[in-house]
Design a protein around this motif. Sequence first.
Motif, PDB file in Angstrom:
ATOM      1  N   GLU A 167      46.987  56.305  34.402  1.00  0.00           N
ATOM      2  CA  GLU A 167      46.782  55.021  33.728  1.00  0.00           C
ATOM      3  C   GLU A 167      47.691  54.995  32.499  1.00  0.00           C
ATOM      4  O   GLU A 167      47.795  55.993  31.785  1.00  0.00           O
ATOM      5  CB  GLU A 167      45.312  54.940  33.327  1.00  0.00           C
ATOM      6  CG  GLU A 167      44.846  53.678  32.729  1.00  0.00           C
ATOM      7  CD  GLU A 167      43.325  53.662  32.582  1.00  0.00           C
ATOM      8  OE1 GLU A 167      42.763  52.586  32.737  1.00  0.00           O
ATOM      9  OE2 GLU A 167      42.705  54.715  32.302  1.00  0.00           O
ATOM     10  N   THR A 168      48.328  53.865  32.264  1.00  0.00           N
ATOM     11  CA  THR A 168      49.199  53.717  31.109  1.00  0.00           C
ATOM     12  C   THR A 168      48.722  52.544  30.264  1.00  0.00           C
ATOM     13  O   THR A 168      48.439  51.476  30.807  1.00  0.00           O
ATOM     14  CB  THR A 168      50.664  53.484  31.543  1.00  0.00           C
ATOM     15  OG1 THR A 168      51.088  54.587  32.350  1.00  0.00           O
ATOM     16  CG2 THR A 168      51.579  53.351  30.347  1.00  0.00           C
ATOM     17  N   MET A 180      42.271  42.279  43.810  1.00  0.00           N
ATOM     18  CA  MET A 180      41.781  43.606  43.443  1.00  0.00           C
ATOM     19  C   MET A 180      42.342  44.682  44.371  1.00  0.00           C
ATOM     20  O   MET A 180      42.367  45.848  44.029  1.00  0.00           O
ATOM     21  CB  MET A 180      40.258  43.628  43.460  1.00  0.00           C
ATOM     22  CG  MET A 180      39.660  42.634  42.467  1.00  0.00           C
ATOM     23  SD  MET A 180      40.338  42.804  40.813  1.00  0.00           S
ATOM     24  CE  MET A 180      38.931  43.376  39.946  1.00  0.00           C
ATOM     25  N   GLU A 181      42.807  44.275  45.551  1.00  0.00           N
ATOM     26  CA  GLU A 181      43.380  45.209  46.513  1.00  0.00           C
ATOM     27  C   GLU A 181      44.864  45.477  46.257  1.00  0.00           C
ATOM     28  O   GLU A 181      45.480  46.273  46.962  1.00  0.00           O
ATOM     29  CB  GLU A 181      43.217  44.681  47.942  1.00  0.00           C
ATOM     30  CG  GLU A 181      41.774  44.480  48.372  1.00  0.00           C
ATOM     31  CD  GLU A 181      41.143  43.202  47.790  1.00  0.00           C
ATOM     32  OE1 GLU A 181      41.875  42.234  47.493  1.00  0.00           O
ATOM     33  OE2 GLU A 181      39.911  43.203  47.617  1.00  0.00           O
ATOM     34  N   ALA A 182      45.454  44.829  45.269  1.00  0.00           N
ATOM     35  CA  ALA A 182      46.886  44.992  44.990  1.00  0.00           C
ATOM     36  C   ALA A 182      47.207  46.470  44.745  1.00  0.00           C
ATOM     37  O   ALA A 182      46.407  47.193  44.144  1.00  0.00           O
ATOM     38  CB  ALA A 182      47.290  44.156  43.784  1.00  0.00           C
ATOM     39  N   PRO A 183      48.371  46.930  45.184  1.00  0.00           N
ATOM     40  CA  PRO A 183      48.725  48.343  45.028  1.00  0.00           C
ATOM     41  C   PRO A 183      49.018  48.750  43.588  1.00  0.00           C
ATOM     42  O   PRO A 183      49.036  49.926  43.276  1.00  0.00           O
ATOM     43  CB  PRO A 183      49.955  48.510  45.916  1.00  0.00           C
ATOM     44  CG  PRO A 183      50.531  47.142  46.035  1.00  0.00           C
ATOM     45  CD  PRO A 183      49.377  46.188  45.943  1.00  0.00           C
ATOM     46  N   VAL A 184      49.240  47.763  42.712  1.00  0.00           N
ATOM     47  CA  VAL A 184      49.434  48.023  41.284  1.00  0.00           C
ATOM     48  C   VAL A 184      48.542  47.057  40.519  1.00  0.00           C
ATOM     49  O   VAL A 184      48.572  45.846  40.752  1.00  0.00           O
ATOM     50  CB  VAL A 184      50.910  47.836  40.863  1.00  0.00           C
ATOM     51  CG1 VAL A 184      51.067  48.075  39.368  1.00  0.00           C
ATOM     52  CG2 VAL A 184      51.830  48.752  41.652  1.00  0.00           C
ATOM     53  N   GLN A 185      47.748  47.611  39.619  1.00  0.00           N
ATOM     54  CA  GLN A 185      46.880  46.810  38.768  1.00  0.00           C
ATOM     55  C   GLN A 185      47.584  46.644  37.418  1.00  0.00           C
ATOM     56  O   GLN A 185      47.861  47.633  36.734  1.00  0.00           O
ATOM     57  CB  GLN A 185      45.532  47.511  38.566  1.00  0.00           C
ATOM     58  CG  GLN A 185      44.829  47.868  39.882  1.00  0.00           C
ATOM     59  CD  GLN A 185      44.293  46.659  40.588  1.00  0.00           C
ATOM     60  OE1 GLN A 185      43.430  45.960  40.075  1.00  0.00           O
ATOM     61  NE2 GLN A 185      44.797  46.415  41.791  1.00  0.00           N
ATOM     62  N   MET A 194      37.842  41.715  27.279  1.00  0.00           N
ATOM     63  CA  MET A 194      38.126  40.775  28.356  1.00  0.00           C
ATOM     64  C   MET A 194      39.467  41.131  28.969  1.00  0.00           C
ATOM     65  O   MET A 194      40.433  41.398  28.259  1.00  0.00           O
ATOM     66  CB  MET A 194      38.156  39.342  27.814  1.00  0.00           C
ATOM     67  CG  MET A 194      38.342  38.274  28.881  1.00  0.00           C
ATOM     68  SD  MET A 194      37.041  38.239  30.146  1.00  0.00           S
ATOM     69  CE  MET A 194      35.590  37.845  29.175  1.00  0.00           C
ATOM     70  N   ASN A 195      39.506  41.113  30.300  1.00  0.00           N
ATOM     71  CA  ASN A 195      40.751  41.340  31.046  1.00  0.00           C
ATOM     72  C   ASN A 195      41.419  40.008  31.363  1.00  0.00           C
ATOM     73  O   ASN A 195      40.753  38.990  31.558  1.00  0.00           O
ATOM     74  CB  ASN A 195      40.471  42.035  32.377  1.00  0.00           C
ATOM     75  CG  ASN A 195      40.027  43.464  32.224  1.00  0.00           C
ATOM     76  OD1 ASN A 195      39.987  44.016  31.133  1.00  0.00           O
ATOM     77  ND2 ASN A 195      39.682  44.069  33.333  1.00  0.00           N
ATOM     78  N   HIS A 196      42.727  40.073  31.465  1.00  0.00           N
ATOM     79  CA  HIS A 196      43.527  38.985  32.015  1.00  0.00           C
ATOM     80  C   HIS A 196      44.452  39.639  33.035  1.00  0.00           C
ATOM     81  O   HIS A 196      45.396  40.332  32.666  1.00  0.00           O
ATOM     82  CB  HIS A 196      44.334  38.277  30.922  1.00  0.00           C
ATOM     83  CG  HIS A 196      45.226  37.209  31.465  1.00  0.00           C
ATOM     84  ND1 HIS A 196      44.801  35.915  31.669  1.00  0.00           N
ATOM     85  CD2 HIS A 196      46.512  37.254  31.881  1.00  0.00           C
ATOM     86  CE1 HIS A 196      45.799  35.211  32.160  1.00  0.00           C
ATOM     87  NE2 HIS A 196      46.852  35.995  32.310  1.00  0.00           N
ATOM     88  N   ASN A 197      44.132  39.456  34.305  1.00  0.00           N
ATOM     89  CA  ASN A 197      44.870  40.139  35.372  1.00  0.00           C
ATOM     90  C   ASN A 197      46.171  39.430  35.710  1.00  0.00           C
ATOM     91  O   ASN A 197      46.216  38.202  35.794  1.00  0.00           O
ATOM     92  CB  ASN A 197      44.017  40.233  36.636  1.00  0.00           C
ATOM     93  CG  ASN A 197      42.792  41.098  36.451  1.00  0.00           C
ATOM     94  OD1 ASN A 197      42.705  41.877  35.516  1.00  0.00           O
ATOM     95  ND2 ASN A 197      41.841  40.964  37.351  1.00  0.00           N
ATOM     96  N   VAL A 206      48.309  49.473  32.999  1.00  0.00           N
ATOM     97  CA  VAL A 206      48.904  49.567  34.327  1.00  0.00           C
ATOM     98  C   VAL A 206      48.373  50.819  35.007  1.00  0.00           C
ATOM     99  O   VAL A 206      48.364  51.910  34.411  1.00  0.00           O
ATOM    100  CB  VAL A 206      50.455  49.641  34.257  1.00  0.00           C
ATOM    101  CG1 VAL A 206      51.047  49.743  35.654  1.00  0.00           C
ATOM    102  CG2 VAL A 206      51.017  48.442  33.520  1.00  0.00           C
ATOM    103  N   LYS A 207      47.915  50.654  36.249  1.00  0.00           N
ATOM    104  CA  LYS A 207      47.505  51.801  37.074  1.00  0.00           C
ATOM    105  C   LYS A 207      47.630  51.412  38.533  1.00  0.00           C
ATOM    106  O   LYS A 207      47.727  50.230  38.881  1.00  0.00           O
ATOM    107  CB  LYS A 207      46.107  52.272  36.725  1.00  0.00           C
ATOM    108  CG  LYS A 207      45.012  51.268  36.943  1.00  0.00           C
ATOM    109  CD  LYS A 207      43.693  51.815  36.434  1.00  0.00           C
ATOM    110  CE  LYS A 207      42.689  50.699  36.281  1.00  0.00           C
ATOM    111  NZ  LYS A 207      41.686  50.968  35.302  1.00  0.00           N
TER     112      LYS A 207
END
Length: 133
Positions: A59-60, A32-37, A24-27, A116-117
Amino acid sequence: MQLINNTLLDQVTEAAKESPRLRMNHNFHNAMEAPVQRLLNALEPGTKVPVHRHRHTAETYILLRGCIRVIWYDDAGTETGSALIDPKQGEYGIHIPEGQWHTLEVLESGSVILEVKEGPYVPLADEDVMRKD
């Protein structure tokens, strides 16, 4: 502001345990268009992360708790290396360069990574998921 603490990790972990995907993700990013995920990714043993690549972004992963093995491959699908990520052993994370085929294996229940990506979020294309016959 949002604290990243055991309460949050426990909430995301419980959601992962209840998910058929066992993750499960917690953003933290607002869209979703953000320049940093930026996100937490709670992972349980048995989750299936296909061998994949991100052709246009690195990706880190920073492992906040638990234990995972990150495995990488060449274009022919041959495993070329792996790393055990375990904070208890002083191994905290990994940086995966763009275009690198990789997957991970979850070795401990309750594992949570901070991922982070670069954005925007782009679903994996068929050519970015390795099919092993």
